[in-house]
Enzyme design. Structure first.
Site, mmCIF file in Angstrom:
data_model
loop_
_atom_site.group_PDB
_atom_site.id
_atom_site.type_symbol
_atom_site.label_atom_id
_atom_site.label_comp_id
_atom_site.label_asym_id
_atom_site.label_seq_id
_atom_site.Cartn_x
_atom_site.Cartn_y
_atom_site.Cartn_z
ATOM 1 N N HIS A 43 8.928 -4.771 8.125
ATOM 2 C CA HIS A 43 7.810 -4.670 7.198
ATOM 3 C C HIS A 43 7.317 -3.228 7.066
ATOM 4 C CE1 HIS A 43 3.464 -4.727 6.193
ATOM 5 N NE2 HIS A 43 3.871 -5.581 5.285
ATOM 6 N N CYS A 90 32.484 29.630 3.139
ATOM 7 C CA CYS A 90 31.336 28.837 3.584
ATOM 8 C C CYS A 90 30.427 29.730 4.413
ATOM 9 C CB CYS A 90 31.776 27.614 4.369
ATOM 10 S SG CYS A 90 33.014 27.886 5.636
#
Length: 799
Positions: free
Chosen positions: A423, A751
């Site tokens: 919940h 990179c």
């Protein structure tokens, strides 16, 4: 045929008689189940048999009793700001409804439908009685948990009472507050009730699945949670479930099992039937806790069902399922639109920069999105509503729908218990709050009034207030470029956050991050646990590999799932996975690592990268890496994965590594497999043409190349000003390797962060005709703009 009101609306009808066009009559939940009763009739999933008590019956109940005016009077002037008044009026409304008798004609119609259902099912089975409001389970409002449901209803008398209690739940505090928040008029929302055969999940399993990642709205996965027993424990957050990820685009491929992740939950408890129709929480044996609830075939069956349902509805869905432990059959007991994805999509993509973080205090599962600093307010019960300070971080053991009025006033939510489908997680996503669930220790560690920083980026609560910058990433303003811009990624759990970026794939996926954070143990320790004599280490390995009979297979599966979650997000674009590149001191810090690693004076240029893969001292560990990669490509089906070899010093070393890979079933060119090599040692540049003959691509590692070219320790603070990627010696090497690799017909990428921090370096790479640049996701947009500007200038100056 049911007896009808003067308005010609039935009091009771069958699920097979209603569908999505009947929400006003039977509510969102029942309309969906009616729709699926027909849609799933020929699949491996079913909807339990039953009937519907319509909203017309509820209206008739209110009208015949003459309580409509009193209901309106009690609701007059109620707001979600005055929680005490809301609670008092809600209690009065519930008392009014619970003391009002059901109309005689409704009792007669329920009796007829109940008798028919008993004949259909044979005997007197237990029933599930569920509320279904006419404003429930809609795309814009889920009303999750706002109204009551009753399980294990075993007699007609109990059925009638459950029906009235469903009517009563129209006026729970949480339902009133929810209607106020979403602008629904109280009297225009009606209640319907679904009555179905109770699936014997108490002897089987149950769970929830989403046809979208509920955290990031990534649309190409099914996320499944599973627990033993009834589903109450999962929704309430009292049970820590298993979690499975499945890649939707490959579900129809019969040659693969596209399972992207399997995470074993603690499952210490389960919910089963108690006496008198009630349910109870019981402890589970270790033999049940230490195995996955679902087999891989079951996972695929459920995922295909979720995919089918989502396609039928034309939108992401939140689906509750149950497996009957007596028959083994799977049933769908609820299907509603997944509301959170729309909120996240409308909010756009955000990049967070967080500075001055304090000490990490607790951690758990990250839900919702964002980073916030605020004082803590610890509450044990929703009854302590008057004690909550609006604008605080709500810290509590667990939440249920009664907490919603408080949660709406919080800036973040942290719980001891719960899963991504609990919940608290659902409400965090719906309210757009950062949250962390399942910390196990938040209420013990955090104190009321204490200022903390809650980060749903990494699932941690830090002490003190941090400096948080939020930048909206405007996707429609990102320019196209000829140079490919790819991403550097390491964390599989965070990869899906960036699925909307218009990147060209992943230029660097770091395998060692997965090993360090998810596996945590040395590969050789898992390949040969019998060589470890320290009982403490053996206990740690046993705890890590819970759920696996073989420690080596644990390594293979967890590494494969980590790689797969990254590869799936960007499929079919290339995802370049770098083989492990720990240094010896880093390997030694892994569990069991000290037994297998030598001590080196300079690990940075020691036994790392390619030199490990063919060494007899690491060969069995590398074999596990190869099995994981083979599983990703062959079993899971993600053939967009490219392998990259790091720190390969010589041509002879390159040949030996390629030979080991081929013998492990990873032969370059077979089934389209490409293998790249890092260019980070000057020898790679000098012999670029020869390396290009052996590999499908080169990727420049600018950090190590700069370090080894200039002889500067990249970690040295005193030499930091000398560590410059733009030094002529470094840029000349980069120009050289690009030229020679292109001459050999091989692509070259880079990179590193330099292109994002230095526009001039990005311009240099474009002028040098680099094929791709790979950067961190938070700098992607910035680099795109740098490269686009550089390409425009280059085009203008071209002859």
């Amino acid at each position: 045929m049911t007896r009808e009101l003067s308005s010609r609306l039935p009091l009771v009808c069958q699920f097979s008689e209603v569908g999505l066009d009947d929400i006003a009559l039977v509510g969102g939940k029942n309309a969906s189940l009616g729709e699926l009763t027909r849609e799933l009739s020929k699949s491996n999933l079913k909807v339990p048999s039953g009937f519907v008590i319509t909203s017309a019956a509820y209206e008739n109940f209110v009208e015949e009793a003459g309580i409509g005016p009193e209901i309106q009077n009690l609701l007059a002037g109620v707001t979600d700001k005055d929680l005490k008044k809301l609670a008092n009026r809600g209690a009065a409304l519930r008392k009014l409804i619970s003391e009002t008798a059901l109309p005689t004609d409704l009792i007669e119609e329920i009796h007829k439908a109940y008798s028919t259902l008993l004949k259909q099912l044979g005997g007197r089975p237990a029933l599930a009685v569920r509320s279904s409001a006419t404003a429930e389970d809609l795309p814009g409002a889920s009303f999750a948990g706002q109204h009551e449901s009753f399980l294990n209803v075993t007699s007609e008398k109990k059925l009638l009472e459950a029906c009235r209690q469903c009517f009563t739940s129209m006026f729970t505090d949480r339902a009133i507050a929810y209607r106020l928040k979403h602008g629904f008029e109280h009297t225009k929302v009606k209640m319907s009730v679904g009555v179905q055969k109770m699936v014997r999940a108490d002897k089987g399993a149950s769970g929830v699945m989403f046809s979208v990642d509920p955290e990031t709205a990534f649309p190409d996965v099914v996320v499944i949670n599973a627990e033993w027993g009834l589903g109450e424990g999962l929704v309430q957050g009292t049970v820590d479930p298993d979690e499975y990820w499945v890649f939707r685009p490959l579900l129809d491929n019969k040659n693969c099992q596209p399972i992207l992740n399997k995470k074993l939950g603690a499952k210490q408890k389960s919910v089963v039937y108690g006496r008198g129709g009630a349910t109870k929480l019981v402890s589970k044996r270790r033999s049940e806790r230490d195995v996955f609830v679902l087999s891989e075939d079951d996972i695929i069956t459920l995922a295909r069902g979720a995919d089918h349902i989502a396609k039928h509805y034309g939108q992401p869905m939140d689906i509750e399922w149950a497996q009957d432990g007596l028959s083994g059959e799977f049933f769908i007991v609820q299907a509603r639109p997944e509301t959170g994805h729309a909120l996240r999509r409308d909010a756009g993509l955000k990049s967070y920069t967080v500075r001055n973080l304090g000490k990490p205090l607790v951690s758990g599962l990250n839900v919702g999105e964002g980073v916030v600093s605020a004082p803590v307010c610890c509450l044990d019960s929703a009854a302590d509503i008057d004690s909550f300070v609006p604008g605080s971080v709500l810290v509590t053991p667990i939440t249920d729908p009664d907490w919603v009025p408080i949660m709406q006033q919080a800036v973040a939510i942290v719980t001891d218990h719960g899963s991504r489908t609990s919940h608290a997680a659902i409400v965090c996503r719906e309210l757009g709050l950062p949250g962390i669930v399942g910390t196990l220790a938040a209420t013990r560690v955090l104190k009321t009034g204490q200022v903390v920083t809650v980060s749903s980026l990494d699932g941690k609560v830090y002490s003190g207030a941090a400096d948080v910058e939020v930048e909206a990433v405007k996707l429609d303003s990102i320019p196209p470029t000829q140079t490919q811009i790819m991403l550097n990624l390491a964390n599989p759990a965070a990869a899906a956050r960036w699925w909307q970026l218009p990147c060209d794939g992943v230029g660097l996926a770091r395998m060692e991050f997965i090993i360090n954070t998810a596996i945590k143990a040395h590969p050789m320790a898992l390949a040969h646990p019998e060589q470890i004599s320290d009982p403490r280490v053996l206990r740690e390995i046993a705890a890590l590999t819970r759920g696996w009979n073989d420690t080596g297979q644990f390594f293979v599966d967890v590494l494969a799932y980590g790689i797969a979650r990254i590869a799936a997000v960007f499929h079919p674009k290339p995802v370049i996975v770098r083989l492990s590149d720990f240094k010896t001191n880093e390997y030694a810090s892994l569990i069991g690592g000290a037994s297998f690693e030598p001590e080196e004076d300079n690990p940075m240029i020691g036994w790392r990268g390619a030199s490990r893969y063919y060494s007899p001292n690491y060969a069995d560990g590398f074999a596990l890496e190869c099995k994981a990669l083979k599983k990703v490509r062959d079993e899971i089906g993600l053939e967009n994965v490219i392998i990259m070899v790091p720190f390969c010093r010589t041509l002879g070393e390159a040949d030996r590594v390629l030979d080991v890979l081929a013998k492990s079933g990873l032969q370059r060119g077979k089934d389209g497999l490409k293998i790249y090599v890092m260019c980070e040692v000057p020898s790679n540049v000098i012999l670029a043409h020869e390396f290009a003959e052996r590999f499908d691509g080169l990727s420049i590692g600018s950090n190590d190349l700069t370090q080894l070219t200039l002889g500067v320790d990249r970690d040295s603070e005193r030499l930091a000003e000398l560590f410059q990627e733009e030094d002529p010696a470094v840029t000349r090497l980069i120009e050289s390797v690009i030229k020679d690799a292109h001459a050999a017909g091989v692509k070259v990428g880079l990179c590193g962060q330099a292109p994002s921090n230095k526009p001039s370096f990005a311009e240099f790479l474009v002028r040098s005709s680099i094929d791709s640049i790979s950067v961190t996701p938070d700098s992607f947009a910035r680099v795109k703009h740098h490269v686009a500007s550089a390409e425009a200038v280059l085009q203008k100056t071209a002859p």
